[in-house]
Scaffold this motif. Structure first.
Motif, PDB file in Angstrom:
ATOM      1  N   UNK A   1      25.847  15.309  23.961  1.00 32.25           N
ATOM      2  CA  UNK A   1      26.314  14.984  25.302  1.00 32.25           C
ATOM      3  C   UNK A   1      25.527  13.785  25.857  1.00 32.25           C
ATOM      4  N   UNK A   2      24.260  13.727  25.490  1.00 36.69           N
ATOM      5  CA  UNK A   2      23.415  12.629  25.962  1.00 36.69           C
ATOM      6  C   UNK A   2      23.604  11.375  25.116  1.00 36.69           C
ATOM      7  N   UNK A   3      24.535  11.436  24.194  1.00 40.32           N
ATOM      8  CA  UNK A   3      24.821  10.256  23.391  1.00 40.32           C
ATOM      9  C   UNK A   3      23.902  10.086  22.187  1.00 40.32           C
ATOM     10  N   UNK A   4      23.229  11.165  21.795  1.00 42.05           N
ATOM     11  CA  UNK A   4      22.351  11.091  20.625  1.00 42.05           C
ATOM     12  C   UNK A   4      22.953  11.950  19.515  1.00 42.05           C
ATOM     13  N   UNK A   5      23.303  11.321  18.420  1.00 43.66           N
ATOM     14  CA  UNK A   5      23.901  12.055  17.313  1.00 43.66           C
ATOM     15  C   UNK A   5      22.821  12.865  16.597  1.00 43.66           C
ATOM     16  N   UNK A   6      23.133  14.091  16.225  1.00 40.19           N
ATOM     17  CA  UNK A   6      22.157  14.865  15.446  1.00 40.19           C
ATOM     18  C   UNK A   6      22.555  14.804  13.976  1.00 40.19           C
ATOM     19  N   UNK A   7      21.581  14.468  13.148  1.00 39.94           N
ATOM     20  CA  UNK A   7      21.876  14.242  11.736  1.00 39.94           C
ATOM     21  C   UNK A   7      21.002  15.161  10.890  1.00 39.94           C
TER      22      UNK A   7
ATOM     23  N   UNK B   1      26.255   3.213   7.009  1.00 37.14           N
ATOM     24  CA  UNK B   1      27.407   3.958   7.515  1.00 37.14           C
ATOM     25  C   UNK B   1      27.724   3.536   8.959  1.00 37.14           C
ATOM     26  N   UNK B   2      26.676   3.419   9.739  1.00 35.02           N
ATOM     27  CA  UNK B   2      26.831   3.059  11.151  1.00 35.02           C
ATOM     28  C   UNK B   2      27.457   1.673  11.283  1.00 35.02           C
ATOM     29  N   UNK B   3      26.950   0.772  10.472  1.00 38.81           N
ATOM     30  CA  UNK B   3      27.434  -0.598  10.496  1.00 38.81           C
ATOM     31  C   UNK B   3      28.919  -0.652  10.111  1.00 38.81           C
ATOM     32  N   UNK B   4      29.265   0.154   9.121  1.00 40.79           N
ATOM     33  CA  UNK B   4      30.654   0.203   8.669  1.00 40.79           C
ATOM     34  C   UNK B   4      31.557   0.644   9.826  1.00 40.79           C
ATOM     35  N   UNK B   5      31.087   1.701  10.536  1.00 36.98           N
ATOM     36  CA  UNK B   5      31.885   2.214  11.655  1.00 36.98           C
ATOM     37  C   UNK B   5      31.997   1.175  12.775  1.00 36.98           C
TER      38      UNK B   5
ATOM     39  N   UNK C   1      34.441  -1.398  11.785  1.00 39.04           N
ATOM     40  CA  UNK C   1      35.806  -0.883  11.803  1.00 39.04           C
ATOM     41  C   UNK C   1      36.265  -0.583  13.225  1.00 39.04           C
ATOM     42  N   UNK C   2      35.380  -0.822  14.193  1.00 35.99           N
ATOM     43  CA  UNK C   2      35.759  -0.587  15.588  1.00 35.99           C
ATOM     44  C   UNK C   2      35.710   0.877  15.992  1.00 35.99           C
ATOM     45  N   UNK C   3      35.079   1.721  15.160  1.00 36.90           N
ATOM     46  CA  UNK C   3      35.014   3.154  15.479  1.00 36.90           C
ATOM     47  C   UNK C   3      33.895   3.455  16.476  1.00 36.90           C
ATOM     48  N   UNK C   4      32.855   2.655  16.464  1.00 38.18           N
ATOM     49  CA  UNK C   4      31.752   2.834  17.414  1.00 38.18           C
ATOM     50  C   UNK C   4      31.558   1.525  18.179  1.00 38.18           C
ATOM     51  N   UNK C   5      31.273   1.654  19.454  1.00 36.32           N
ATOM     52  CA  UNK C   5      30.926   0.474  20.234  1.00 36.32           C
ATOM     53  C   UNK C   5      29.507   0.629  20.720  1.00 36.32           C
ATOM     54  N   UNK C   6      28.581  -0.041  20.089  1.00 32.92           N
ATOM     55  CA  UNK C   6      27.182   0.137  20.489  1.00 32.92           C
ATOM     56  C   UNK C   6      26.995  -0.302  21.935  1.00 32.92           C
ATOM     57  N   UNK C   7      26.344   0.544  22.728  1.00 32.91           N
ATOM     58  CA  UNK C   7      26.065   0.185  24.118  1.00 32.91           C
ATOM     59  C   UNK C   7      24.555   0.128  24.283  1.00 32.91           C
TER      60      UNK C   7
END
Ligand code: SF4
Ligand code: SF4
Ligand code: SF4
Lengths: 74, 522
Positions: free
Chosen positions: B469-475, B493-497, B500-506
């Motif tokens: 919820x706080x925007x931190x992925x648990x891995x 993996x993150x870079x790939x996403x 591909x427009x799947x994640x928008x880094x803020x």
């Protein structure tokens, strides 16, 4: 005649002990005390009382008002 | 053409430093060493630039948990509190407690005589083969207590010659003791230098006690600064490894520390460790009472980054307590109190200790090899993206801690250059009662909210939800793997996403640095 250490203020850091030119400071159960018979208020040695100058807690090494001020012997 | 074929001694050292996770960019250029005359020995000649590390200095650093980020996963140091007196006053210190330069404010350690201290060291060393370094750092200033400090070194060196000795000082008395430091074979000295300009210094130091007189204001700061730099020059001339600590005090010395960094680098300091001011009213310090704040995590990192172009920065320092025992980050001092030491049977076994060191060497080489492999992979990518991740680890360079048990998180910056360790975030204070579970979780989130993910060995479903919820992925898919390796696969993996427009880094929010003393766990 001497300085004294306010026991409730003393941290027991021992900084004053080796600075005393008269060896007047000693440890007693983790804190420090001044032997009034030995303390000369640093007169004859230094311009300022060493225990006061080195002590990290203000108003811990203070003049013992119950005694007359020290006078250098003639 | 491979590096192995063309390795000059310099290149070899370069690689070794890289393996240690030390930054090497600046030292290869060896700045600050232009003039031969004039500044003479002070500016150069000591070989203190890490890229030129002579063999004997490399030997000193490689197993030192405080200096080598790599080594601190495997080796441990301990401090003994034999030096209660101090000869200066710092505005972030309350002398009811331990020296704030080396510990956190508000911590009290059990004072020991040199004899008790030596016994403690041997007791710990015989039970913990990882213990390779003994430091004297307080609770006051070791060189304001020279007899106690050097007596302790003497007693330990006699019985345990394989233990490295180090000491930390505010530097005021340093020039007088360089010879004794050398005679006792002390190989690391840390000086806390917060300024080189008396105008800055008078805001940090109300007084110093020097040559039987108390000095105040600029005069005090000037004396202190001159003695610190003189001591540093004398140490590097003697080839004694010298690290500089600086406390970052926003609004007082933050920008000025860049000047300090240049000054100490040019005098041969080997590492510069910038630590955040830790300040709270309940510490009873001057800064605590005036409400002087400490830096945020981003402010600290920005300053460390600015100084990194100058020299090696130390980012893994946790400002541990002066009598801490154990691998950094794990405090076992409660097992070794005065009382308990008296009943420990001493069995100083150098064989076991050497066997442990051998084992560690193999493990370290494996880890380095893994990292190299991944690095080659990622170097092909082309992106400016940088992200932070938090890692729950117990040491050994692996993701091997349960989220709920973590007392701290290691923070890594990931980019196409691989993973770079940037620091620790402690969360221990909050997990020790006095706080509800939910509040504890809140605090952890605040401490790592600048990260996009947290790597754990395991995590419960409740905290997982709150973190997401706080925007931190648990891995947890990299459980028990090497951190760097996992970090690089995650980043790929993150870079790939992202591509591909799947994640928008803020832009992530700034994290908070925990204010408060470390309370040892029982
Ligand atoms: S005033 Fe001087 S002589 Fe007296 S106790 Fe203090 S240091 Fe010693
Ligand atoms: S210097 Fe002050 S605090 Fe330290 S032992 Fe002496 S009287 Fe006590
Ligand atoms: S040098 Fe250390 S013990 Fe002395 S005043 Fe400063 S922080 Fe406190």
């Amino acid at each position: 005649m001497a300085y004294k250490i306010v026991a409730s203020q003393c941290t027991g850091c021992s900084a004053c002990e080796p600075e005393c030119p008269n060896g007047a400071i000693y440890e007693k159960e983790g804190i420090f005390a001044i032997d009034p018979e030995k303390c000369t208020e640093c007169i004859g040695f230094f311009d300022e009382p060493q225990c006061v100058s080195v002590c990290p807690v203000d108003n811990t090494c203070v003049i013992d008002k119950s005694r007359p001020r020290y006078k250098a012997k003639k | 053409m491979t590096a192995a074929l063309t390795q000059t001694p310099k290149a070899k050292n370069f690689q070794r430093l890289k393996a240690l996770g030390l930054s090497v960019t600046s030292t290869i250029q060896h700045q600050g060493c232009g003039s031969k005359g004039g500044s003479g020995k002070s500016s150069c000649g000591s070989g203190a630039g890490a890229g030129d590390l002579p063999e004997e200095i490399w030997e000193k650093v490689k197993n030192h948990p405080c200096y080598s980020e790599e080594a601190h996963h495997y080796y441990a140091r301990m401090h003994v509190a034999v030096a209660p007196a101090c000869n200066i006053q710092c505005n972030y210190c309350n002398r009811k407690y331990d020296c704030a330069n080396e510990s956190r404010p508000g911590v009290v350690s059990e004072k020991l005589t040199p004899e008790e201290a030596a016994k403690k060291v041997l007791a710990v060393a015989s039970l913990i083969p990882q213990m390779t370094v003994l430091g004297i750092a307080g609770p006051g200033d070791p060189l304001a207590n020279p007899d106690k400090t050097f007596k302790t070194f003497e007693l330990v060196a006699k019985k345990a010659p394989d233990i490295k000795l180090c000491l930390s000082t505010n530097g005021l008395a340093l020039p007088e003791y360089v010879k004794r430091i050398k005679d006792f074979n002390v190989d690391h000295v840390t000086i806390t230098i917060n300024m080189i300009d008396p105008k800055v210094g008078e805001k940090i130091y109300p007084w110093v006690f020097y040559k039987h007189k108390r000095y105040k204001g600029k005069e005090a700061a000037k004396i202190l600064s001159e003695r610190q730099l003189e001591g540093l020059e004398m140490l590097t001339a003697e080839k004694i490894l010298c690290k500089i600590n600086s406390v970052m005090i926003p609004g007082i010395n933050d920008e000025h520390l860049i000047e300090v960094n240049k000054a100490v680098k040019s005098r041969g300091a080997f590492l510069h460790n910038i630590m955040p001011l830790i300040s709270a009213p309940e510490h009873g310090t001057y800064f605590g009472l005036t409400g002087q704040r400490g830096p945020t995590a981003q402010e600290l990192k920005a300053l460390q980054d600015k100084c990194e172009g100058q020299m090696n920065m130390m980012r893994h320092c946790r400002q541990c307590r002066a009598d801490a025992v154990g691998l950094l980050g794990e405090d076992r001092s409660s097992e070794f109190t005065k009382e308990k030491i008296a009943s420990i049977e001493l069995n100083y076994d150098i064989e076991t200790r050497n066997a442990y060191k051998m084992q560690v060497e193999q493990e370290r080489q494996k880890r380095v090899a893994e990292r190299e492999k991944e690095l080659k992979e990622i170097a092909k990518e082309n992106s400016e993206l940088k992200i932070l991740v938090a890692v729950a680890t117990k040491g050994g360079g692996k993701i091997n801690e349960h989220f709920g048990h973590a007392k701290e998180f290691q923070i890594y910056e990931l980019s196409t250059k691989g993973s770079k360790f940037i620091g620790h975030r402690r969360v221990d204070l909050y997990c020790q009662g006095g706080y509800g579970e939910e509040e504890a979780l809140e605090t952890v989130i605040r401490a790592i909210r600048d990260c996009v993910a947290v790597f754990v060995a395991k995590i419960g479903s409740c905290p997982k939800e709150a973190l997401e919820k706080a925007g931190i992925e648990t891995v947890d898919r990299f459980a028990y793997e090497y951190i760097e390796k996992a970090a690089v696969s995650y980043f790929k993996e993150y870079l790939r996403k992202v591509n591909a427009g799947l994640i928008h880094p803020t832009k992530k929010e700034d994290a908070l640095i925990r204010q408060g003393a470390l309370v040892p766990l029982n």
